[in-house]
Write an enzyme that holds these catalytic residues in place. Structure first.
Site, PDB file in Angstrom:
ATOM      1  N   LYS A 179       0.864  -1.193   0.000  1.00 39.41           N
ATOM      2  CA  LYS A 179       0.000   0.000   0.000  1.00 39.41           C
ATOM      3  C   LYS A 179       0.888   1.227   0.000  1.00 39.41           C
ATOM      4  O   LYS A 179       1.696   1.432   0.900  1.00 39.41           O
ATOM      5  CB  LYS A 179      -0.911   0.040   1.231  1.00 39.41           C
ATOM      6  CG  LYS A 179      -1.971   1.136   1.067  1.00 39.41           C
ATOM      7  CD  LYS A 179      -2.676   1.503   2.346  1.00 39.41           C
ATOM      8  CE  LYS A 179      -1.958   2.544   3.153  1.00 39.41           C
ATOM      9  NZ  LYS A 179      -1.772   3.839   2.472  1.00 39.41           N
ATOM     10  N   GLY A 232       7.058   4.576   8.416  1.00 37.46           N
ATOM     11  CA  GLY A 232       6.175   5.722   8.648  1.00 37.46           C
ATOM     12  C   GLY A 232       6.344   6.241  10.058  1.00 37.46           C
ATOM     13  O   GLY A 232       7.396   6.034  10.688  1.00 37.46           O
ATOM     14  N   SER A 233       5.310   6.884  10.564  1.00 34.89           N
ATOM     15  CA  SER A 233       5.419   7.534  11.878  1.00 34.89           C
ATOM     16  C   SER A 233       5.293   6.519  13.016  1.00 34.89           C
ATOM     17  O   SER A 233       4.690   5.456  12.856  1.00 34.89           O
ATOM     18  CB  SER A 233       4.320   8.582  12.015  1.00 34.89           C
ATOM     19  OG  SER A 233       3.058   7.942  11.989  1.00 34.89           O
ATOM     20  N   GLY A 237       2.922   3.244  13.499  1.00 36.93           N
ATOM     21  CA  GLY A 237       3.612   1.989  13.813  1.00 36.93           C
ATOM     22  C   GLY A 237       2.984   1.305  15.016  1.00 36.93           C
ATOM     23  O   GLY A 237       2.798   0.080  15.033  1.00 36.93           O
ATOM     24  N   GLU A 255      10.013   0.750  10.600  1.00 37.76           N
ATOM     25  CA  GLU A 255      11.026   1.786  10.348  1.00 37.76           C
ATOM     26  C   GLU A 255      10.336   3.106  10.641  1.00 37.76           C
ATOM     27  O   GLU A 255       9.490   3.564   9.855  1.00 37.76           O
ATOM     28  CB  GLU A 255      11.489   1.758   8.883  1.00 37.76           C
ATOM     29  CG  GLU A 255      12.180   0.484   8.459  1.00 37.76           C
ATOM     30  CD  GLU A 255      13.588   0.367   9.015  1.00 37.76           C
ATOM     31  OE1 GLU A 255      14.150   1.385   9.454  1.00 37.76           O
ATOM     32  OE2 GLU A 255      14.112  -0.751   9.033  1.00 37.76           O
ATOM     33  N   GLU A 391       9.589  15.076  16.373  1.00 42.43           N
ATOM     34  CA  GLU A 391      10.008  15.129  14.976  1.00 42.43           C
ATOM     35  C   GLU A 391       9.191  16.219  14.261  1.00 42.43           C
ATOM     36  O   GLU A 391       7.959  16.169  14.250  1.00 42.43           O
ATOM     37  CB  GLU A 391       9.727  13.759  14.345  1.00 42.43           C
ATOM     38  CG  GLU A 391      10.322  13.590  12.986  1.00 42.43           C
ATOM     39  CD  GLU A 391       9.996  12.208  12.407  1.00 42.43           C
ATOM     40  OE1 GLU A 391       8.886  11.710  12.633  1.00 42.43           O
ATOM     41  OE2 GLU A 391      10.861  11.653  11.709  1.00 42.43           O
TER      42      GLU A 391
HETATM   43  P1  NAD Z   1       2.293   7.931   8.461  1.00 41.40           P
HETATM   44  O1  NAD Z   1       2.562   7.035   9.605  1.00 41.40           O
HETATM   45  O2  NAD Z   1       1.264   8.981   8.613  1.00 41.40           O
HETATM   46  O3  NAD Z   1       1.852   7.079   7.164  1.00 41.40           O
HETATM   47  C1  NAD Z   1       2.665   6.049   6.647  1.00 41.40           C
HETATM   48  C2  NAD Z   1       1.799   5.046   5.931  1.00 41.40           C
HETATM   49  O4  NAD Z   1       0.937   4.423   6.878  1.00 41.40           O
HETATM   50  C3  NAD Z   1       0.891   5.635   4.845  1.00 41.40           C
HETATM   51  O5  NAD Z   1       0.858   4.766   3.742  1.00 41.40           O
HETATM   52  C4  NAD Z   1      -0.459   5.683   5.530  1.00 41.40           C
HETATM   53  O6  NAD Z   1      -1.560   5.615   4.651  1.00 41.40           O
HETATM   54  C5  NAD Z   1      -0.395   4.441   6.403  1.00 41.40           C
HETATM   55  N1  NAD Z   1      -1.310   4.449   7.544  1.00 41.40           N
HETATM   56  C6  NAD Z   1      -1.800   5.526   8.215  1.00 41.40           C
HETATM   57  N2  NAD Z   1      -2.625   5.119   9.207  1.00 41.40           N
HETATM   58  C7  NAD Z   1      -2.638   3.762   9.173  1.00 41.40           C
HETATM   59  C8  NAD Z   1      -3.301   2.757   9.933  1.00 41.40           C
HETATM   60  N3  NAD Z   1      -4.121   3.076  10.943  1.00 41.40           N
HETATM   61  N4  NAD Z   1      -3.094   1.468   9.616  1.00 41.40           N
HETATM   62  C9  NAD Z   1      -2.258   1.122   8.609  1.00 41.40           C
HETATM   63  N5  NAD Z   1      -1.622   2.029   7.827  1.00 41.40           N
HETATM   64  C10 NAD Z   1      -1.799   3.335   8.111  1.00 41.40           C
HETATM   65  O7  NAD Z   1       3.697   8.556   8.061  1.00 41.40           O
HETATM   66  P2  NAD Z   1       4.001   9.589   6.890  1.00 41.40           P
HETATM   67  O8  NAD Z   1       3.522  10.936   7.315  1.00 41.40           O
HETATM   68  O9  NAD Z   1       3.556   9.043   5.597  1.00 41.40           O
HETATM   69  O10 NAD Z   1       5.605   9.570   6.880  1.00 41.40           O
HETATM   70  C11 NAD Z   1       6.377  10.321   7.729  1.00 41.40           C
HETATM   71  C12 NAD Z   1       6.913   9.486   8.869  1.00 41.40           C
HETATM   72  O11 NAD Z   1       7.630   8.377   8.353  1.00 41.40           O
HETATM   73  C13 NAD Z   1       7.906  10.244   9.715  1.00 41.40           C
HETATM   74  O12 NAD Z   1       7.687   9.956  11.074  1.00 41.40           O
HETATM   75  C14 NAD Z   1       9.258   9.694   9.266  1.00 41.40           C
HETATM   76  O13 NAD Z   1      10.285   9.829  10.213  1.00 41.40           O
HETATM   77  C15 NAD Z   1       8.905   8.273   9.003  1.00 41.40           C
HETATM   78  N6  NAD Z   1       9.896   7.650   8.105  1.00 41.40           N
HETATM   79  C16 NAD Z   1      10.755   6.702   8.605  1.00 41.40           C
HETATM   80  C17 NAD Z   1      11.736   6.143   7.794  1.00 41.40           C
HETATM   81  C18 NAD Z   1      12.700   5.083   8.286  1.00 41.40           C
HETATM   82  O14 NAD Z   1      13.318   4.422   7.467  1.00 41.40           O
HETATM   83  N7  NAD Z   1      12.857   4.894   9.587  1.00 41.40           N
HETATM   84  C19 NAD Z   1      11.837   6.553   6.478  1.00 41.40           C
HETATM   85  C20 NAD Z   1      10.958   7.523   6.004  1.00 41.40           C
HETATM   86  C21 NAD Z   1       9.983   8.056   6.823  1.00 41.40           C
END
Ligand code: NAD
Length: 489
Positions: A179, A232-233, A237, A255, A391
């Site tokens: 996704k 993601g965040s 997570g 991650e 962050e």
């Molecule tokens: P996010 O957590 O808002 O979204 C990430 C993904 O999760 C998206 O595809 C979103 O649709 C999905 N998502 C959202 N709610 C969900 C749920 N309830 N169940 C399942 N999936 C869901 O993060 P973002 O705003 O897209 O990205 C930014 C974050 O990602 C920052 O915190 C950044 O530090 C982190 N990030 C980490 C790494 C790493 O390698 N450690 C790399 C890039 C970004």
């Protein structure tokens, strides 16, 4: 540079492009111009279930192939990704604002596919024929794929994360549902067209677009998904980890975010340190998990370092339309969308109230209508301020002055995050002390993010995540079960 004419916006399920089953679409708006780029199909519960079912059906035949046969598809895909670099760069620029000149994701992604194409044969079990508790037996371990694996990725560097999720899972025989992020789905959909062109069997790779609610949540709870790799965040997570606990206890690899420190000692090459630490927090408009958002500089060089950093932000950063980056040298795009822009502005206000000194920047430029933020420096922000703890995901750096090694080690580690940390010094003993003592999954010595070795594992200490990815030795394990088989001989 313009946008491609026929942008793919549908879901890729079982080798075919399909529209959302409930007809729902969502808008992708260019964050630089605020113009509509595309209406993208949103995966419904039914679509997500269909994608998992397709992956499940494709698993027996895919897992029966040899690693070499699977790797041949990877090589074709890698070639196609490289050939489509310009189109991918334009799609990313117009959906999440990355200047096309700063786009190297297609190259990085293709390299990952090539690297993993060769990695399948490194998987090994072991045999034991001298086991004292079971004399007369030949005991062995088998490494076997899980079955259906899901990947969920963010918007900031989508194609690299897509490869990091898919390639290790697939090469050892799993099938996948990915996704993409609702903020940057167009490059993943374009990769789906390349997957089809590369001839992957239907159902082996399914790529869907949509939100956390519905499709992300369905994947996290799905009983047929046996492992899930997420970038993601931390907030999301935790939700995914809880969903796995409530459903089938699927393996979850995370991650997550960062609040990375960079430490500059007075024996460092100061010009190099300024150039690299400024780039770390400004590249991709600061929307990088490992960006050095906290910089600690030794008191003896602090004034010079901060003055050079300010000059870098004021003279080297060129804002503009990310699509025009090649013609006019734009290296600073907007934040990805309105929500991201608003969040960063709120953090800037909290930084101004925190007691830190604003050195440059501090808001949105008044002469642009897109979601731009001025690169911003705060000096000596209190350690417990919100902007030092959380962050921001924007081009905002806190530069604090330190005096002793003990003091700065303690401050650098005083965070729940542990993704990346850097130290700049010419003292080898000190470099080793900091490489060992900094609590982070990656430590740069005389270098900083976004530099990571393509052949190095990447991941977080503490609340920055679990598991390692990007390098086969570590990441293949994430997608394999270990079976002990006892045979009487
Ligand atoms: P996010 O957590 O808002 O979204 C990430 C993904 O999760 C998206 O595809 C979103 O649709 C999905 N998502 C959202 N709610 C969900 C749920 N309830 N169940 C399942 N999936 C869901 O993060 P973002 O705003 O897209 O990205 C930014 C974050 O990602 C920052 O915190 C950044 O530090 C982190 N990030 C980490 C790494 C790493 O390698 N450690 C790399 C890039 C970004």
């Amino acid at each position: 540079m313009g946008l491609p004419e026929n942008i793919e916006t549908r879901l890729f399920i079982n080798g075919e492009f399909v529209e959302s089953s409930n007809g729902k679409t969502f808008d992708i708006t260019n964050p630089a111009t605020l113009k509509l780029v595309a209406k993208v199909h949103e995966a419904s519960e039914e679509d997500t279930d269909n994608a998992v079912a397709a992956a499940k059906a494709a698993f027996p035949a895919w897992s029966a192939l040899s690693p070499d046969q699977r790797g041949q598809y990877f090589k074709k895909l890698a070639k196609l990704i490289r050939e489509n670099n310009d189109e991918l760069a334009a799609l990313e620029a117009s959906s999440m604002g990355r200047p096309i000149g700063a786009y190297f994701d297609a190259y990085m992604s293709a390299s990952k596919w090539d690297h993993y194409a060769e990695a399948g044969y490194s998987v090994q079990g072991k045999t034991l024929d001298l086991c004292v508790q079971t004399p007369g037996y030949l005991n062995m371990t088998l490494r076997q794929p899980y079955g259906v694996v899901a990947g969920i990725i963010p918007w900031n560097v989508p194609l690299l994360f897509l490869a990091n999720k898919l390639a290790p899972a697939l090469i050892v025989g799993n099938t996948v549902v990915l996704k993409s992020s609702e903020k940057a789905p167009l490059t993943s959909a374009k990769v789906a067209t390349l997957v089809k062109q590369a001839g992957f069997p239907p159902g082996v790779i399914n790529i869907i677009t949509g939100f956390g609610n519905v499709s992300g949540s369905i994947l996290s709870h799905h009983m047929d998904v046996r492992a899930l790799s997420f970038t993601g965040s931390g907030r999301t997570g935790r939700i995914i980890q809880a969903a796995a606990a409530k459903s089938n206890l699927k393996q979850v690899y995370l991650e997550l975010g960062g609040k990375s420190p960079a430490i500059i000692f007075d024996d460092a090459d100061i010009e190099k340190a300024v150039k690299e630490t400024a780039n770390s927090i400004q590249w991709n408009s600061g929307q990088v998990c490992m960006a050095n958002s906290r910089v600690y500089v030794q008191d003896t060089i602090a004034d010079k370092y901060i003055e050079l950093f300010k000059q870098n932000f004021e003279n080297e950063v060129k804002m503009g339309d990310p699509l025009e980056a090649r013609e006019n040298g734009v290296n600073h795009g907007p934040q990805a969308d309105e929500a991201q822009h608003k969040t960063v502005l709120q953090y800037l206000e909290s930084g101004k109230q925190s007691g830190g000194e604003l050195i440059t920047g501090g808001g949105a430029p008044s002469d642009r209508k897109g979601y731009y933020i001025q690169p911003t420096i705060f000096k000596n922000t209190p350690e417990d301020a919100k902007i030092m703890k959380e962050e921001v995901f924007g081009p905002v750096v806190n530069i604090n002055v330190f005096n002793s090694e003990e003091e700065v080690m303690a401050k650098a580690n005083n965070t729940e995050y542990g993704l990346y940390a850097s130290v700049y010094t010419k003292n080898i003993d000190r470099a080793v002390r900091f490489a060992k003592g900094l609590e982070a999954g990656t430590v740069g010595v005389n270098c900083t993010s976004p530099v990571t070795g393509p052949d190095m594992p990447f991941g977080g200490y503490k609340s920055s995540g679990s598991g390692r990815e990007g390098e086969p030795l570590y990441s293949l394990d994430n997608f394999l079960e270990t079976k002990s088989s006892l045979g009487r001989v």
